[in-house]
Design an enzyme around this catalytic site. Structure first.
Site, short mmCIF file in Angstrom:
data_model
loop_
_atom_site.label_atom_id
_atom_site.label_comp_id
_atom_site.label_asym_id
_atom_site.label_seq_id
_atom_site.Cartn_x
_atom_site.Cartn_y
_atom_site.Cartn_z
N LYS A 1 -7.56 3.11 -56.01
CA LYS A 1 -6.78 4.30 -56.36
C LYS A 1 -7.34 4.86 -57.65
O LYS A 1 -7.92 4.12 -58.46
CB LYS A 1 -5.30 3.95 -56.57
P1 NAD Z 1 1.81 16.40 -53.07
O1 NAD Z 1 1.44 16.58 -54.49
O2 NAD Z 1 1.15 17.21 -52.02
O3 NAD Z 1 3.40 16.59 -52.87
C1 NAD Z 1 4.34 15.90 -53.63
C2 NAD Z 1 5.68 16.55 -53.38
O4 NAD Z 1 6.69 15.80 -54.05
C3 NAD Z 1 5.78 17.98 -53.95
O5 NAD Z 1 6.59 18.76 -53.08
C4 NAD Z 1 6.48 17.78 -55.29
O6 NAD Z 1 7.15 18.94 -55.73
C5 NAD Z 1 7.46 16.68 -54.89
N1 NAD Z 1 7.99 15.93 -56.00
C6 NAD Z 1 7.35 15.44 -57.08
N2 NAD Z 1 8.23 14.81 -57.88
C7 NAD Z 1 9.43 14.89 -57.25
C8 NAD Z 1 10.73 14.43 -57.55
N3 NAD Z 1 10.98 13.77 -58.67
N4 NAD Z 1 11.74 14.68 -56.67
C9 NAD Z 1 11.51 15.38 -55.54
N5 NAD Z 1 10.30 15.83 -55.20
C10 NAD Z 1 9.29 15.60 -56.05
O7 NAD Z 1 1.61 14.84 -52.78
P2 NAD Z 1 1.49 14.13 -51.35
O8 NAD Z 1 0.05 13.97 -51.03
O9 NAD Z 1 2.42 14.76 -50.39
O10 NAD Z 1 2.00 12.66 -51.72
C11 NAD Z 1 3.37 12.31 -51.68
C12 NAD Z 1 3.48 10.79 -51.59
O11 NAD Z 1 2.83 10.34 -50.40
C13 NAD Z 1 2.83 10.02 -52.72
O12 NAD Z 1 3.56 8.85 -52.96
C14 NAD Z 1 1.47 9.67 -52.16
O13 NAD Z 1 0.88 8.55 -52.80
C15 NAD Z 1 1.86 9.37 -50.73
N6 NAD Z 1 0.76 9.44 -49.77
C16 NAD Z 1 0.03 10.57 -49.60
C17 NAD Z 1 -0.96 10.60 -48.65
C18 NAD Z 1 -1.76 11.85 -48.35
O14 NAD Z 1 -2.53 11.84 -47.40
N7 NAD Z 1 -1.60 12.92 -49.10
C19 NAD Z 1 -1.25 9.46 -47.89
C20 NAD Z 1 -0.49 8.32 -48.08
C21 NAD Z 1 0.52 8.32 -49.02
#
Ligand code: NAD
Length: 424
Positions: free
Chosen positions: A114
């Site tokens: 990461k």
């Molecule tokens: P992103 O930045 O695209 O979206 C994050 C979302 O969460 C946004 O809508 C943001 O406004 C919201 N957010 C942030 N803090 C918040 C809070 N305190 N309360 C409510 N909403 C909040 O990120 P993402 O890629 O969608 O990742 C989200 C999660 O999924 C993370 O934990 C990431 O590690 C995990 N993840 C992502 C992927 C991927 O392919 N993008 C894969 C596996 C896991």
């Protein structure tokens, strides 16, 4: 093998404590010798870098950047890159460890990694984000590469970030290396279906969890925390499968519609306004209340540590599908489990992203693009297999899905360790 004891210590700290507690429970169950536990508990390689940025106004700022490679036994390191002010070394260590287990669980030939920069992307222009990304890439360049460590998007980063990393890496090599990142734009060798892969996997296991508890999707309801790369399409795909998505939130607020949100209208609103707040097809909701709403499925898809000992008693959903990494603290996990809530753990629920990242890497390295239907079929097949492996193991050993998923993954990493032996 023994069942995991509820007497195992409950840590109270951040995600690294949660990740270490899960590992400790898994190695106890597997009766793994202390020396091997120590090896798995410690990241294989960590790099902390200063990332100076020339800002648009001519001033200079310096940010902390990190790349942690937790385990390399099953293949090159793989994991996302996060831009958030909450990023620190311990968070990156936890996320890297979870990536090792996730890759092993869905049997993609990678170890876990990461990375992150402690920066708020919304406070920076596109030019500043490009410069900070390129500088960070040049700082971590010695430890990344298509056979070493392959970054991907995570919170605060996207396909554009991946294009800058690929270009910076390729420029220093003197030739184009598409396999150095995944989650690239399609026109640069990205995979069809990668952008929605994590969400598709989340929706797929949520529907399997519903059906395993005898609930029909068309009669079920859901709430989704986070409306970013994972949450937005997870909400859309659940909705398309007949689930009534009653509430969603982002960092700025939450919205609620008792009869279900119109997700495509909400998406259009977010495209215009940049937030779910102010959507005229719903009522505003206090963001914290989304987690305890009266729905069947709760999908935390934002950040870690949102389900805690303070709100776990009030969660009304009977199924929690962890779209985010580490959204449930160890203490909350115990409370929810005691209350009979089914938790589909992150390392299974959001594994669709790394599965299609693997497909993208294979396509990049072979310079050959698969059809989207092929990507989707293979994704679905691996998610279904992951679900079955976890459910069977949990049933056979009387474990929760999280305990089973972690134990199964750790056993696969240990198997690789054993076969490779210890050098010298
Ligand atoms: P992103 O930045 O695209 O979206 C994050 C979302 O969460 C946004 O809508 C943001 O406004 C919201 N957010 C942030 N803090 C918040 C809070 N305190 N309360 C409510 N909403 C909040 O990120 P993402 O890629 O969608 O990742 C989200 C999660 O999924 C993370 O934990 C990431 O590690 C995990 N993840 C992502 C992927 C991927 O392919 N993008 C894969 C596996 C896991």
């Amino acid at each position: 093998m023994t069942a995991i004891s509820s007497a195992d210590p409950i840590p109270t700290g951040g995600p690294l404590d949660d990740a270490q507690a899960q590992l400790a429970a898994a190695v106890a169950h597997l009766k793994c010798p202390p020396g091997l536990h120590e090896m798995l508990a410690m990241p294989r390689r960590e790099l902390q870098v200063a990332v100076p940025l020339r800002r648009d106004d001519g001033t200079t700022a310096v940010y902390s950047g990190y790349r942690v490679q937790h385990n390399l036994s099953r293949g090159p390191a793989k994991g996302g890159l996060r831009y958030s002010t909450a990023v620190d070394l311990d968070e990156v260590r936890a996320l890297a460890m979870w990536m090792s287990w996730k890759c092993a669980l869905v049997d993609v030939p990678y170890g876990g990694a990461k990375g992150g920069i402690a920066i708020e992307p919304r406070d920076h222009s596109d030019g500043e984000l490009e410069r900070v990304t390129r500088r960070y890439t040049s700082e971590i360049l010695p430890i990344i590469g298509p056979d070493m460590d392959i970054p991907a998007p995570d919170i605060g980063t996207d396909e554009r970030t991946m294009a800058w990393i690929m270009d910076t890496y390729s420029t220093t090599k003197g030739y184009t290396v598409p396999g150095v990142v995944t989650g690239k734009p399609i026109s640069l060798g990205g995979s069809l279906g990668r952008a929605t892969a994590t969400s598709r996997g989340v929706a797929h296991v949520a529907l399997m969890a519903l059906s395993s508890t005898g609930m029909e999707a068309s009669k079920a309801s859901a709430a989704v925390q986070g409306f970013g790369k994972v949450g937005r399409d997870a909400a859309r795909l659940l909705n398309e499968a007949g689930v009534s998505v009653k509430a969603v939130s982002d960092v700025d607020g939450a919205v609620f519609a008792p009869d279900g949100l119109d997700i495509s209208r909400l998406s259009a609103h977010v495209d215009r306004e940049g937030t779910v707040s102010g959507f005229d097809g719903a009522e505003p909701l206090a963001p914290a209340d989304l987690l305890t709403l009266d729905v069947d499925v709760l999908v935390p898809a934002a950040i870690e540590g949102v389900l805690t000992e303070h709100n776990a008693h009030d969660v009304q959903a009977s199924i929690v599908v962890e779209g985010a990494n580490g959204p449930t603290t160890q203490a909350a996990d115990e409370i929810l489990t005691t209350r009979g809530v089914t938790i589909v753990p992150d390392i299974l629920a959001n594994a669709g992203g790394v599965i299609v990242s693997y497909f993208e890497w294979v396509q990049s390295n072979q310079a050959y693009q698969w059809r989207e239907a092929e990507v989707r079929d293979r994704l679905e097949e691996r998610m279904t297999r992951g679900w079955r492996d976890v459910a069977d193991y949990a049933g056979a050993h009387s474990l929760t899905y999280r305990e089973a998923a972690t134990a199964l993954s750790v056993s696969r990493v240990l198997e690789a360790h054993k076969l490779r032996g210890l050098y010298p």
